[in-house]
Design an enzyme around this catalytic site. Structure first.
Site, short mmCIF file in Angstrom:
data_model
loop_
_atom_site.label_atom_id
_atom_site.label_comp_id
_atom_site.label_asym_id
_atom_site.label_seq_id
_atom_site.Cartn_x
_atom_site.Cartn_y
_atom_site.Cartn_z
N HIS A 59 2.04 2.02 -3.19
CA HIS A 59 1.09 2.96 -3.79
C HIS A 59 1.59 4.40 -3.75
O HIS A 59 0.80 5.32 -3.90
CB HIS A 59 -0.28 2.83 -3.11
CG HIS A 59 -0.95 1.51 -3.35
ND1 HIS A 59 -2.21 1.22 -2.92
CD2 HIS A 59 -0.52 0.39 -4.00
CE1 HIS A 59 -2.54 -0.02 -3.28
NE2 HIS A 59 -1.52 -0.55 -3.92
N ASP A 66 0.86 -1.19 0.00
CA ASP A 66 0.00 0.00 0.00
C ASP A 66 0.90 1.25 0.00
O ASP A 66 2.01 1.19 -0.49
CB ASP A 66 -0.97 -0.07 1.19
CG ASP A 66 -2.27 0.70 0.92
OD1 ASP A 66 -2.21 1.77 0.31
OD2 ASP A 66 -3.34 0.23 1.34
#
Ligand SMILES: *[C@@H]1O[C@H](CO)[C@@H](O)[C@H](O)[C@H]1NC(C)=O
Ligand SMILES: *[C@@H]1O[C@H](CO)[C@@H](O)[C@H](O)[C@H]1NC(C)=O
Ligand SMILES: *[C@@H]1O[C@H](CO)[C@@H](O)[C@H](O)[C@H]1NC(C)=O
Ligand SMILES: *[C@@H]1O[C@H](CO)[C@@H](O)[C@H](O)[C@H]1NC(C)=O
Ligand SMILES: *[C@@H]1O[C@H](CO)[C@@H](O)[C@H](O)[C@H]1NC(C)=O
Ligand SMILES: *[C@@H]1O[C@H](CO)[C@@H](O)[C@H](O)[C@H]1NC(C)=O
Ligand SMILES: *[C@@H]1O[C@H](CO)[C@@H](O)[C@H](O)[C@H]1NC(C)=O
Ligand SMILES: *[C@@H]1O[C@H](CO)[C@@H](O)[C@H](O)[C@H]1NC(C)=O
Ligand SMILES: *[C@@H]1O[C@H](CO)[C@@H](O)[C@H](O)[C@H]1NC(C)=O
Ligand SMILES: *[C@@H]1O[C@H](CO)[C@@H](O)[C@H](O)[C@H]1NC(C)=O
Length: 399
Positions: A242, A219
């Site tokens: 991310h 993430d």
């Protein structure tokens, strides 16, 4: 007493004062009964050692976690305030979580290892924290049902240096309510497909420096959430992951305040996003004074992205009449490659446009060598690249 003896005595005295004041006391977890065999629960020994460290009268007390051993800990909280003016955690060994969710004493705890109200806390060393999160990832638990590996709450003057954190069930390191923190030379690792395994989350904190670190997770590498300002991030090798994200802010109509976030000299290597700002539709408050400068991209999916009207399941009732204001955002010096035709997506709200956006020196290409493009909605700003940002800025100010 001869002159030499006097000198000797004085120097012994100086040494004594020096080590007494500067080094303080060391509290070794092994002396408090930790086994370090990776099987025995060492939580109680760590708490005893912490009690001694935190209760010690010296200026700097050190909790020693020696190398060459693996310490199994159940969810554990190291609470301050402490008697000494500063506390050092010398982490050279490996700390592991229970091997499986079934063996956690409380799998619903929000945190695994937490520190609260410990001022001038320094976590240093070449050791590792292994959250062994795979059993949590596999059964698709909600984020609210998975623990953060290392949670640091209300710890002003924090330093984290050198350590490695791997495979957290959720976020690896979260910093909340801390003013003045320096995080450097750390490594954070989790599989690309592990859910919500953010590297570092920051909220309600000011004056935070994060530098010279590698973050590879499933993430956000770093996420900056509500109540944060004065956040400088430099020399971060991010990816997979991310990217570095401001937000999500303003969920369920709440008020958000984030300002002065400066990201420089970072690399986004095969990340889903690069420089991202994400706010919920219906939110309030602001995210402003944000810059991303001298960024290297390697096959980044969405190198530059603002989503000011984010919606998601579970939040569909948000009003459409407000948005978190986004202003004074600079993107300067982006180099490298993207896999998306649109390297720049600025999706702003018609209610409050994104304002004062600067886009300069962006040289991003696709695999086929073509220059990447920009798509925008409701953005006001300026750019020296009239070609790239053509049709982008609402007030069409391309220099
Ligand atoms: C730690 O110390 C506090 C007070 O100093 C005491 O109440 C507590 O029981 C101690 N905890 C352990 C595990 O020894
Ligand atoms: C996740 O949490 C939401 C709200 O707290 C709840 O409605 C949902 O059932 C939960 N999902 C699972 C898989 O537990
Ligand atoms: C943090 O450090 C500053 C300067 O180094 C000092 O003035 C301040 O008292 C410290 N705050 C705490 C809570 O330790
Ligand atoms: C962040 O960088 C700005 C400008 O480079 C500087 O003025 C500020 O003091 C820095 N803050 C921290 C916490 O490092
Ligand atoms: C966000 O932070 C601001 C400032 O710290 C605070 O006033 C506000 O209540 C916070 N919002 C939420 C949803 O916690
Ligand atoms: C980017 O990631 C790839 C795959 O993980 C790796 O082989 C490569 O060395 C990385 N490049 C840089 C510049 O870090
Ligand atoms: C943003 O920066 C400007 C100066 O560059 C400053 O006047 C303003 O207070 C800052 N805004 C916030 C919310 O910090
Ligand atoms: C970014 O790189 C340019 C050119 O190398 C340099 O002039 C500038 O100072 C750098 N900016 C930052 C914030 O390091
Ligand atoms: C922009 O956001 C709106 C609202 O979430 C969405 O419907 C739209 O598809 C987005 N546009 C782009 C280009 O992402
Ligand atoms: C457009 O907006 C930017 C900042 O948002 C401003 O600097 C620029 O002067 C504006 N241009 C025009 C033509 O109004």
């Amino acid at each position: 007493m001869g002159i030499f003896e006097t000198i000797l005595r004085i120097s012994i005295l100086i040494n004594f004062i020096y080590f007494g004041l500067v080094n303080g006391q060391n509290y070794n977890v092994l002396k408090f009964g930790a086994k370090g065999d990776g099987e025995t629960d060492d939580s109680n020994a760590f708490i005893q050692a912490w009690n001694a460290t935190c209760g010690g009268e010296d200026n700097i007390n050190t909790l020693l976690i020696p190398s060459g051993k693996t310490y199994l800990l159940q969810p554990i909280e190291f609470k301050g305030p402490c008697k000494s003016t500063s506390i050092k955690i010398q982490l050279d060994g490996i700390i592991v979580a229970p091997s499986n969710i079934k063996t956690w004493s409380n799998p619903k705890s929000q945190m695994w290892i937490s520190f609260s109200s410990v001022f001038s806390l320094m976590i240093d060393g070449s050791g590792k924290i292994d959250g062994r999160g795979s059993s949590f990832w596999e059964i698709n638990l909600n984020t609210s049902e998975r623990p953060t590996a290392l949670h640091i709450y209300k710890c002003d003057n924090l330093t984290i240096n050198g350590i490695t954190s791997i495979d957290s069930p959720k976020t690896h390191i979260s910093i909340k309510g801390c003013n003045y923190a320096t995080i450097s030379k750390i490594n954070i690792l989790a599989p690309e497909k592990s859910p919500n395994t953010d590297g570092i989350d920051i909220s309600y904190s000011t004056n935070i420096k994060i530098s010279d670190s590698t973050i590879q997770t499933g993430d956000d590498c770093i996420a900056i959430d509500n109540g944060s300002s004065g956040i400088n991030i430099t020399q971060i090798n991010c990816g997979p992951g991310h990217g570095i994200s401001v937000g999500s802010l303003g969920a369920d109509g709440t008020n958000a305040e984030v300002s002065d976030v400066h990201v420089t000299h970072c690399t986004f290597n095969e990340t889903m996003n690069g420089a991202r700002i994400k706010t919920w539709q219906g939110g309030q408050g602001y995210a402003r004074n944000i810059s991303f400068e001298n960024i290297t991209l390697i096959n980044t999916r969405n190198p530059i992205i603002i989503d000011q009207q984010y919606i998601d399941k579970g939040h569909i009732d948000a009003t459409k009449d407000s948005a978190v204001a986004i202003g004074n955002v600079k993107y300067i010096g982006f180099r490298g490659t993207t896999v998306n035709e649109y390297a720049i997506t600025l999706n702003c709200s018609a209610i409050t446009h994104c304002k004062d956006v600067v886009m300069d020196d962006i040289q991003v290409t696709m695999e086929n060598g073509e220059k990447a493009k920009a798509e925008c909605q409701n953005v006001e700003g300026e750019s020296s690249d009239s070609d790239l940002m053509r049709d982008c800025f609402k007030n069409s100010s391309t220099l």
